[in-house]
Design a protein around this motif. Structure first.
Motif, PDB file in Angstrom:
ATOM      1  N   GLU A  15     -14.791  10.791  -0.274  1.00 49.77           N
ATOM      2  CA  GLU A  15     -14.425   9.829   0.768  1.00 49.77           C
ATOM      3  C   GLU A  15     -15.362   8.627   0.758  1.00 49.77           C
ATOM      4  OE1 GLU A  15     -12.232   8.096   2.858  1.00 49.77           O
ATOM      5  OE2 GLU A  15     -11.632  10.181   3.040  1.00 49.77           O
ATOM      6  N   ASP A  16     -14.786   7.418   0.880  1.00 46.46           N
ATOM      7  CA  ASP A  16     -15.600   6.208   0.819  1.00 46.46           C
ATOM      8  C   ASP A  16     -16.301   5.877   2.129  1.00 46.46           C
ATOM      9  OD1 ASP A  16     -15.315   5.468  -1.849  1.00 46.46           O
ATOM     10  OD2 ASP A  16     -13.364   4.562  -1.479  1.00 46.46           O
ATOM     11  N   ILE A  17     -15.858   6.462   3.249  1.00 42.38           N
ATOM     12  CA  ILE A  17     -16.606   6.257   4.487  1.00 42.38           C
ATOM     13  C   ILE A  17     -17.996   6.838   4.279  1.00 42.38           C
ATOM     14  CG2 ILE A  17     -16.764   6.838   6.938  1.00 42.38           C
ATOM     15  CD1 ILE A  17     -13.726   6.916   7.001  1.00 42.38           C
TER      16      ILE A  17
ATOM     17  N   VAL B  25     -13.640   7.988  11.105  1.00 43.03           N
ATOM     18  CA  VAL B  25     -13.250   9.068  10.198  1.00 43.03           C
ATOM     19  C   VAL B  25     -11.853   9.579  10.551  1.00 43.03           C
ATOM     20  CG1 VAL B  25     -13.809  11.413   9.439  1.00 43.03           C
ATOM     21  CG2 VAL B  25     -15.641   9.732   9.760  1.00 43.03           C
ATOM     22  N   ASP B  26     -11.595   9.779  11.842  1.00 47.24           N
ATOM     23  CA  ASP B  26     -10.312  10.339  12.268  1.00 47.24           C
ATOM     24  C   ASP B  26      -9.160   9.364  12.028  1.00 47.24           C
ATOM     25  OD1 ASP B  26     -11.668  12.588  13.069  1.00 47.24           O
ATOM     26  OD2 ASP B  26     -11.856  11.950  15.155  1.00 47.24           O
ATOM     27  N   ASP B  27      -9.361   8.081  12.377  1.00 41.72           N
ATOM     28  CA  ASP B  27      -8.307   7.086  12.154  1.00 41.72           C
ATOM     29  C   ASP B  27      -7.973   6.972  10.673  1.00 41.72           C
ATOM     30  OD1 ASP B  27      -8.249   6.589  14.836  1.00 41.72           O
ATOM     31  OD2 ASP B  27      -9.250   4.642  14.741  1.00 41.72           O
ATOM     32  N   THR B  28      -9.020   6.971   9.852  1.00 45.78           N
ATOM     33  CA  THR B  28      -8.807   6.816   8.412  1.00 45.78           C
ATOM     34  C   THR B  28      -8.063   8.018   7.838  1.00 45.78           C
ATOM     35  OG1 THR B  28     -10.833   5.505   8.279  1.00 45.78           O
ATOM     36  CG2 THR B  28      -9.963   6.381   6.209  1.00 45.78           C
ATOM     37  N   ALA B  29      -8.385   9.207   8.318  1.00 43.87           N
ATOM     38  CA  ALA B  29      -7.682  10.406   7.855  1.00 43.87           C
ATOM     39  C   ALA B  29      -6.197  10.310   8.174  1.00 43.87           C
ATOM     40  CB  ALA B  29      -8.288  11.645   8.507  1.00 43.87           C
ATOM     41  N   GLU B  30      -5.866   9.760   9.341  1.00 43.26           N
ATOM     42  CA  GLU B  30      -4.456   9.594   9.701  1.00 43.26           C
ATOM     43  C   GLU B  30      -3.769   8.608   8.756  1.00 43.26           C
ATOM     44  OE1 GLU B  30      -1.642   8.130  13.461  1.00 43.26           O
ATOM     45  OE2 GLU B  30      -3.792   7.730  13.486  1.00 43.26           O
ATOM     46  N   ILE B  31      -4.434   7.491   8.465  1.00 38.99           N
ATOM     47  CA  ILE B  31      -3.854   6.483   7.582  1.00 38.99           C
ATOM     48  C   ILE B  31      -3.668   7.042   6.173  1.00 38.99           C
ATOM     49  CG2 ILE B  31      -4.267   4.240   6.481  1.00 38.99           C
ATOM     50  CD1 ILE B  31      -5.772   3.453   9.097  1.00 38.99           C
ATOM     51  N   VAL B  32      -4.679   7.752   5.678  1.00 37.29           N
ATOM     52  CA  VAL B  32      -4.588   8.342   4.340  1.00 37.29           C
ATOM     53  C   VAL B  32      -3.442   9.353   4.275  1.00 37.29           C
ATOM     54  CG1 VAL B  32      -5.755   9.851   2.673  1.00 37.29           C
ATOM     55  CG2 VAL B  32      -6.997   7.931   3.722  1.00 37.29           C
ATOM     56  N   ALA B  33      -3.276  10.151   5.319  1.00 48.44           N
ATOM     57  CA  ALA B  33      -2.192  11.136   5.341  1.00 48.44           C
ATOM     58  C   ALA B  33      -0.832  10.445   5.267  1.00 48.44           C
ATOM     59  CB  ALA B  33      -2.290  11.988   6.607  1.00 48.44           C
ATOM     60  N   ILE B  34      -0.695   9.332   5.970  1.00 49.84           N
ATOM     61  CA  ILE B  34       0.569   8.581   5.921  1.00 49.84           C
ATOM     62  C   ILE B  34       0.809   8.043   4.512  1.00 49.84           C
ATOM     63  CG2 ILE B  34       1.740   6.483   6.746  1.00 49.84           C
ATOM     64  CD1 ILE B  34       0.215   6.953   9.436  1.00 49.84           C
ATOM     65  N   LEU B  35      -0.222   7.467   3.908  1.00 47.56           N
ATOM     66  CA  LEU B  35      -0.069   6.909   2.564  1.00 47.56           C
ATOM     67  C   LEU B  35       0.272   7.996   1.550  1.00 47.56           C
ATOM     68  CD1 LEU B  35      -3.032   4.340   2.472  1.00 47.56           C
ATOM     69  CD2 LEU B  35      -0.595   3.847   2.769  1.00 47.56           C
ATOM     70  N   ARG B  36      -0.396   9.145   1.659  1.00 51.28           N
ATOM     71  CA  ARG B  36      -0.123  10.231   0.708  1.00 51.28           C
ATOM     72  C   ARG B  36       1.291  10.795   0.901  1.00 51.28           C
ATOM     73  NH1 ARG B  36      -3.880  11.664  -2.592  1.00 51.28           N
ATOM     74  NH2 ARG B  36      -6.109  11.314  -2.209  1.00 51.28           N
TER      75      ARG B  36
ATOM     76  N   ALA C 235      -3.394   2.971  -5.729  1.00 47.98           N
ATOM     77  CA  ALA C 235      -4.646   3.657  -5.406  1.00 47.98           C
ATOM     78  C   ALA C 235      -5.099   3.136  -4.057  1.00 47.98           C
ATOM     79  CB  ALA C 235      -5.700   3.394  -6.472  1.00 47.98           C
ATOM     80  N   TYR C 236      -5.983   3.883  -3.408  1.00 44.20           N
ATOM     81  CA  TYR C 236      -6.534   3.388  -2.150  1.00 44.20           C
ATOM     82  C   TYR C 236      -8.042   3.573  -2.126  1.00 44.20           C
ATOM     83  CZ  TYR C 236      -7.328   8.117  -0.279  1.00 44.20           C
ATOM     84  OH  TYR C 236      -7.791   9.391  -0.086  1.00 44.20           O
ATOM     85  N   THR C 237      -8.673   2.748  -1.337  1.00 42.63           N
ATOM     86  CA  THR C 237     -10.101   2.889  -1.038  1.00 42.63           C
ATOM     87  C   THR C 237     -10.283   2.435   0.397  1.00 42.63           C
ATOM     88  OG1 THR C 237     -12.343   2.407  -1.822  1.00 42.63           O
ATOM     89  CG2 THR C 237     -10.781   0.595  -1.855  1.00 42.63           C
ATOM     90  N   THR C 238     -11.488   2.579   0.938  1.00 42.03           N
ATOM     91  CA  THR C 238     -11.690   2.245   2.344  1.00 42.03           C
ATOM     92  C   THR C 238     -12.986   1.480   2.571  1.00 42.03           C
ATOM     93  OG1 THR C 238     -13.029   4.115   3.154  1.00 42.03           O
ATOM     94  CG2 THR C 238     -10.679   4.517   2.869  1.00 42.03           C
TER      95      THR C 238
ATOM     96  N   SER D 216     -21.265  -1.038  -2.917  1.00 33.65           N
ATOM     97  CA  SER D 216     -21.137  -1.363  -4.346  1.00 33.65           C
ATOM     98  C   SER D 216     -20.289  -0.324  -5.073  1.00 33.65           C
ATOM     99  CB  SER D 216     -22.525  -1.444  -5.003  1.00 33.65           C
ATOM    100  OG  SER D 216     -23.279  -2.507  -4.452  1.00 33.65           O
ATOM    101  N   LYS D 217     -20.415   0.935  -4.667  1.00 37.71           N
ATOM    102  CA  LYS D 217     -19.593   2.004  -5.254  1.00 37.71           C
ATOM    103  C   LYS D 217     -18.112   1.720  -5.022  1.00 37.71           C
ATOM    104  CE  LYS D 217     -18.471   6.832  -4.116  1.00 37.71           C
ATOM    105  NZ  LYS D 217     -17.402   6.563  -3.158  1.00 37.71           N
ATOM    106  N   VAL D 218     -17.758   1.261  -3.821  1.00 36.13           N
ATOM    107  CA  VAL D 218     -16.365   0.913  -3.530  1.00 36.13           C
ATOM    108  C   VAL D 218     -15.915  -0.242  -4.428  1.00 36.13           C
ATOM    109  CG1 VAL D 218     -14.780   0.050  -1.753  1.00 36.13           C
ATOM    110  CG2 VAL D 218     -16.488   1.786  -1.172  1.00 36.13           C
ATOM    111  N   HIS D 219     -16.797  -1.224  -4.622  1.00 31.01           N
ATOM    112  CA  HIS D 219     -16.464  -2.355  -5.496  1.00 31.01           C
ATOM    113  C   HIS D 219     -16.145  -1.870  -6.907  1.00 31.01           C
ATOM    114  CE1 HIS D 219     -18.819  -5.486  -2.863  1.00 31.01           C
ATOM    115  NE2 HIS D 219     -17.827  -4.900  -2.221  1.00 31.01           N
TER     116      HIS D 219
END
Length: 318
Positions: free
Chosen positions: A200-202, A177-188, A168-171, A108-111
């Motif tokens: 972090e939303d995870i 955790v590791d895969d998401t960190a890689e994706i976030v780094a690319i986006l940033r 903006a991004y959310t997850t 719900s927080k992500v929503h």
């Protein structure tokens, strides 16, 4: 004379199994049944675990995929822990259904984050897996086209957002955790002005269980994950175990599914469980291994969880 069983040391990852959101969702269904009697309808599996679902069915829960499968009989309808698109409670309200929302508070927080970003004119990038109920629910919080799904690092490298849009991004809460960190780094790197969540939303449970399985995988020749194949956090645990030093990682839904011969030749085996798997199923796996091995166990605890989510107040019986 009976031959001695080979010795096997079992590392039990901690934390493992039920999280606060899953526990709350199950209690909502159980309390609705206790207060209103059967049937209580549940849209989608309340959590991704057949043992839990079948146990609730025996108590009188009826699981459906869509509201149009539910008769207008005045009985409660529960929305699953994964969350639902806004269209679902709107339809329930239109039909004057009595519904209870078992969405995990962290989902719900992500929503709410998605709504805030949209209200501020940002286009939202959602990191998650297409078709997962949580992703369907989150994308359904905003108008069509207001959100772009980013499934992996390659998608993050190639996506083309709407021209001139603030981002903006959310997850999804149950990702690696590791895969998401890689994706976030690319986006940033690609979009330096992109807004992210303050925290972090995870979810804490996903993060803790992945840290725990890393700890046991580094010492194990085999890791057994107790969970369902449609449970995102359970699938991620198996993947994390394989990446973290375990030569092999397998998933079973319960003890009867496990071939204990898989552990032949192993000195140490790790066991963990996804956030929707009850501890009873972990103990089933341990007992299954005892059939073939002289088992010793060790708890490997990386975090202690004391989070509890309150069950919403239910209306009185008419």
């Amino acid at each position: 004379m009976t031959a001695e069983k080979p010795r096997l040391h079992v590392l039990l990852a901690g934390p493992r199994g039920f999280c606060a959101g899953v526990d709350r969702a199950i209690k909502i269904v159980e309390q609705a049944l206790a207060r209103h009697g059967a049937p209580v309808y549940v849209r989608h599996e309340i959590v991704h675990n057949r043992f839990v679902v079948e146990g609730l069915e025996r108590q009188g829960a009826v699981f459906v995929e869509e509201l149009d499968e539910i008769p207008d009989d005045g009985q409660p309808v529960v929305f699953s822990a994964h969350g639902v698109p806004k269209s679902v409670p709107s339809e329930a309200a239109r039909r004057e259904m009595y519904f209870l929302d078992a969405t995990c508070p962290l989902v719900s927080k992500v929503h709410r984050e998605a709504e805030r970003h949209h209200a501020r004119g940002r286009h939202l990038l959602l990191i998650g897996h297409a078709g997962h109920p949580e992703v369907v629910g989150t994308m359904g919080q905003l108008p069509e086209g207001a959100m772009t799904l980013v499934e992996d690092a390659e998608a993050a490298r190639t996506l083309v957002p709407p021209a001139g849009a603030a981002l903006a991004y959310t997850t999804q809460t149950t990702l690696s955790v590791d895969d998401t960190a890689e994706i976030v780094a690319i986006l940033r790197d690609r979009f330096p002005e992109i807004e992210g969540p303050a925290k972090e939303d995870i979810c804490y449970a996903t993060t803790n269980r992945q840290a725990a399985v890393k700890a046991v995988a580094a010492r194990s020749e085999l890791v057994i994950v107790v969970g369902a194949p449609n449970s995102s956090n359970s699938v991620r645990l198996r993947e994390v175990a394989e990446r973290s030093g375990a030569p092999r990682a397998v998933m079973v839904q319960r003890g009867a599914e496990l071939d204990p011969a898989l552990a032949d030749g192993c000195a140490t085996v790790g066991i963990t469980a996804g956030a929707s798997a009850p501890e009873l199923l972990v103990q089933e796996v341990v007992e299954r291994l005892r059939e073939r091995f002289d088992v010793t166990t060790e708890e490997v605890v990386v975090a202690v969880e004391d989070i509890i989510f309150r069950v919403p107040r239910m209306r009185a019986v008419a």
